[in-house]
Design an enzyme around this catalytic site. Structure first.
Site, PDB file in Angstrom:
ATOM      1  N   TYR A  62     -17.092-108.275   7.482  1.00 20.34           N
ATOM      2  CA  TYR A  62     -16.317-107.104   7.023  1.00 20.34           C
ATOM      3  C   TYR A  62     -17.244-106.144   6.293  1.00 20.34           C
ATOM      4  CZ  TYR A  62     -11.963-104.770   5.588  1.00 20.34           C
ATOM      5  OH  TYR A  62     -10.922-103.880   5.415  1.00 20.34           O
ATOM      6  N   TYR A  98     -12.578 -98.103  11.361  1.00 20.41           N
ATOM      7  CA  TYR A  98     -12.004 -98.865  10.251  1.00 20.41           C
ATOM      8  C   TYR A  98     -10.558 -99.151  10.584  1.00 20.41           C
ATOM      9  CZ  TYR A  98     -10.115 -99.728   5.544  1.00 20.41           C
ATOM     10  OH  TYR A  98      -9.486-100.260   4.459  1.00 20.41           O
TER      11      TYR A  98
END
Lengths: 392, 417
Positions: free
Chosen positions: A296, A346
């Site tokens: 991430y 994102y």
């Protein structure tokens, strides 16, 4: 059930996504419905085969609305996972538990938003939103103008730099790697737009020590994943991405992005440590057994923390691990071959899980050779989650 | 404007004393009794009037008087040029002799001065001073100096206030403390574990007995950021947010104020400061250790020769004292109107502050008479607050301090005879 483990019982059999943009021009519900339908079709199924839905607590699209739009019919399982981007792999964990225990046959996990053209998470939080547990957490920080995710991460990053001698350039190498990968991924927002380390260093300050190019982009889009039992997945069109391990975790003294207190020394991600322990234990694998990792990357510093927390290198050594292209496609551990959230989009980590599935299938834009196992992580600094997906 | 103002001030000052509207009533028992009851004054005045009442005799009551104050023209010019804010800063009385029941007073007004422009905490402003005097026949019996600051209200922050903290049952002790100049750190009432941020149950021993210590206010920067983007309400970038490790152990977030961001470093020593956001919220803040405080420091411990006089400021007290001093200005009795004008509530009027200082001094110095009072005015004393008066005496001079939650409401120097 003879063995109390989730390992090997469920698989991701379908992936779907909308295009990634800065302005989708469509409602968030439409993005969700489109992504879900794409994942169902990718798995060779129809909406009526789906009887479960899982999404993020943060998602505005209710399960029943998504079911209505796609014509799924009746649902027998639905749940939501809390804590922002930390939910990503948790949605798959919930779905896997549901199909492994027979609560559902096929579960779709989804996340869809207009995070760029609608409500932007990167803007300052202007209200503590009342004396709830989270409102009170915010109240120790927001009044001082510590009001954005970038600032919350930057506070930890400064201490990490102080403790280990890491520099802004070390963070920059993460951004450079992600943009290199995105540059050859046609689905990525930053397709054909690589950056140099100098460009990273010259980009403006957002919250010192973070430059603009340390921060992931903001995107509109949706991603969905179809989870079913491993047995059934083997009868579906694609090579299953078997869930060797799925984990959620929080640290001992967990906050939402404010791991500044108690025993925390701002150089670790305790929640990710909890997740890592479980992933390696349940999968029977270790860092040396994965060919690529999806980490991430909302902000570059926490990629370094994760390399350490997951055991790819020792404490404080991540900057050496990623030097000389160490996390690039041809490096010792290719990280985020799709370009991550810094490069592709994102979508709160869900696009990374889809990439892990493609790497298992062998269909990724930037395919790593001979992929058997992929590690995937979710949002950092918050309660988080992770997966190990395997090709057999 | 400045030249116009200076010329006008010179003209007004040259006029000297001018007749002021005649006090409507002779010095009388009814007004004195009313005033004494409202103030809680118990002194036996015989046939004299309490000297702090001097201005009361000239107050017009609910129907405004026609005569203008000596400073009206000056105030009008200032209003016209954007100096629209007003706050009273000083009120000084000189008592030549007590006035007695039945005496008819004559009043005069005299312009004093206009000084400025000065940079003040409220904004750029001018101090305007004028006088009122009272006579019996040709004999002056009292004089009053009155000074206000007329200021250009500053646009305090470019984009509103910073987000205010949400306050819950488990955290209100902290914000109450900050408002009174204390940085409070939760301490377990059983095992003594310190903890910040606080919570309802001690994670070490599960006790719900809570206590707190007042931090000494020293710490070091454990980590920090310099915020540049995006815009944050109430903060002007670039600004520093630090995680401060207190000497006592716990860590706390705050801004490091009064420092160039490039001067901040991990390990830097910092000292506690406070930033008042509004009447409800004060933020504990930090500045480099060993530098003078740019903002007024929290009130030090009170010292007093006499027991403190604690006056709960009930609405009844505020309203009855305002009316007993014949002050019908709505901000002293109309809550809605006071709030509409930006106040937290109705607040004590100045004539009452003068009366209360006199009461406190004479209660503890019953043998003395007053020669005069010089009062510096500070934070408003709102309904719901408590005014605490303390004092010390040296020779014939008594110093009185009155504090409220917001800080000093009044500092007075009282001359005895």
């Amino acid at each position: 059930m003879t063995e109390r483990t989730l390992s090997g019982r469920a698989a991701v059999a379908g992936i779907g996504a909308t295009e990634f943009s800065k302005e989708s021009g469509r409602s968030e519900l439409q993005l969700a419905a489109e992504a879900c339908l794409a994942a169902i079709r990718d798995a060779g199924l129809t909406p009526s085969d789906v009887d479960g839905l899982v999404t993020f607590s943060a998602d505005v699209n209710t399960e029943i609305a998504v079911a209505r739009e796609t014509g799924m019919g009746e649902l027998r399982f639905f749940s939501r996972v809390e804590y922002g981007g930390g939910a990503a792999c948790g949605t798959v964990a919930h779905a896997a538990m549901a199909v492994a225990t027979g609560q559902a046959e096929a579960v779709v996990c989804y996340r869809a938003f207009n995070e760029r053209s609608g409500h932007r998470f990167g803007q300052a939080n202007a209200s503590t939103r009342g004396a709830t547990a989270q409102g009170l957490e915010f109240s120790w920080h927001l009044p001082y103008g510590l009001a954005t995710p970038a600032a919350w991460v930057a506070m930890s990053a400064r201490r990490y730099m102080h403790a280990y001698g890491a520099t802004s350039e070390d963070f920059g190498r993460v951004a450079v790697a992600m943009r290199r990968h995105a540059a050859t991924n046609p689905a990525a927002w930053f397709y054909e737009r690589p950056i140099s380390l100098a460009e990273h260093q010259e980009s403006r300050w957002i919250v010192d020590p973070l430059h603009l190019l340390d921060c992931c982009q903001e995107s509109d889009g949706g991603v969905a994943l179809l989870v079913t039992t491993a047995e059934r997945a083997r009868d579906l069109p694609h090579r299953p991405a078997v869930i060797s391990a799925a984990a959620q975790g929080t640290g001992r003294e967990q906050y939402m992005m404010f791991g500044y207190y108690g025993d925390d020394d701002l150089t670790t991600l305790p929640a990710m440590g909890v997740v890592a322990d479980r992933l390696w234990r349940d999968s029977g694998l270790g860092p040396q057994d994965v060919q690529t990792a999806i980490l991430y990357d909302h902000f570059t510093p926490f990629v370094l923390y994760q390399l350490e927390e997951l055991g790819f290198c020792g404490r404080g050594e991540a900057r050496h691990f990623l030097a000389d292209g160490g996390i690039e496609i041809d490096g010792r551990l290719p990280v985020n071959p799709h370009g991550g959230q810094l490069g592709e989009a994102y979508i709160h980590g869900m696009n990374g899980i889809a990439e892990a599935v493609r790497q298992i299938r062998g269909t990724a834009a930037n395919q790593v050779p001979d992929v058997t196992n992929v590690l995937v992580t979710a949002g950092t600094g918050v309660p988080t989650s992770g997966l190990v997906l395997s090709g057999s | 404007m400045h030249e116009e103002l200076t010329a006008l001030a010179a003209r007004l000052a040259a006029l000297g004393e001018q007749p002021a509207p005649e006090p409507p009533d002779a010095v009388n028992e009814a007004m004195i009794r009313n005033w004494r009851q409202a103030m809680g004054d118990t002194r036996d005045w015989g046939d004299a009037a309490p000297p702090a009442m001097a201005q009361v005799w000239s107050m017009p009551g609910l129907v405004p008087s026609k005569g203008a104050s000596a400073a009206d023209d000056v105030l009008r010019v200032l209003n016209g040029d954007g100096f629209t804010g007003v706050v009273a800063t000083n009120c000084e009385h000189v008592y030549d002799r007590p006035v007695r029941l039945g005496e008819r007073l004559r009043a005069t007004a005299r312009f004093g001065s206009v000084v400025g422009p000065k940079r003040t905490a409220m904004g750029l402003g001018y101090f305007v001073t004028w006088y009122q005097s009272w006579y019996v026949g040709e004999e002056r019996v009292a004089e009053m100096l009155f000074r206000v600051l007329k200021f250009q209200p500053v646009k305090r922050r470019p984009k509103g206030k910073p987000p205010l903290p949400a306050v819950g049952l488990d955290t209100e002790f902290f914000w109450d403390g900050a408002r009174s100049g204390e940085l409070r750190i939760q301490r377990c009432g059983e095992c003594g574990e310190l903890r910040h941020p606080p919570g309802p149950m001690c994670p070490a021993c599960n006790s719900t007995k809570r206590d707190h210590l007042v931090a000494r206010g020293r710490g070091t920067v454990y980590s920090y950021v310099v915020h540049h983007h995006p815009p944050v309400p109430g903060r002007t970038p670039p600004y520093v947010v630090a995680l401060v490790e207190l000497e006592e152990g716990p860590r706390i977030i705050g801004n490091v104020l009064g420092v160039d961001p490039s001067e901040v470093s991990v390990g830097m020593a910092v000292e506690l400061d406070f930033e008042r956001i509004d009447d409800e919220v004060t933020l504990p803040q930090w500045r480099p250790a060993g530098r003078p405080a740019p903002a007024p420091a929290p009130p030090p411990e009170r010292v007093s020769d006499w027991p403190a006089l604690e006056l709960p400021l009930t609405p009844t007290f505020i309203i009855s004292t305002a009316l007993a001093t014949r002050d019908f200005t709505p901000v002293h009795h109309d809550v809605a109107l006071a709030r509409a004008q930006g106040s937290a509530d109705i607040f004590l009027n100045i004539l009452t502050t003068m009366g209360l200082v006199q009461r406190y001094v004479l209660e503890h110095n019953p043998e003395a008479d007053l020669a005069g009072m010089r009062v510096r005015l500070g934070a408003p004393a709102y309904a719901g607050d408590t005014l605490v008066l303390t004092g010390t005496r040296e020779g014939d001079t008594v110093t009185v301090r009155g504090t409220v939650a917001l800080g000093d409401h009044v500092n007075a120097t009282v001359a005895l005879r």
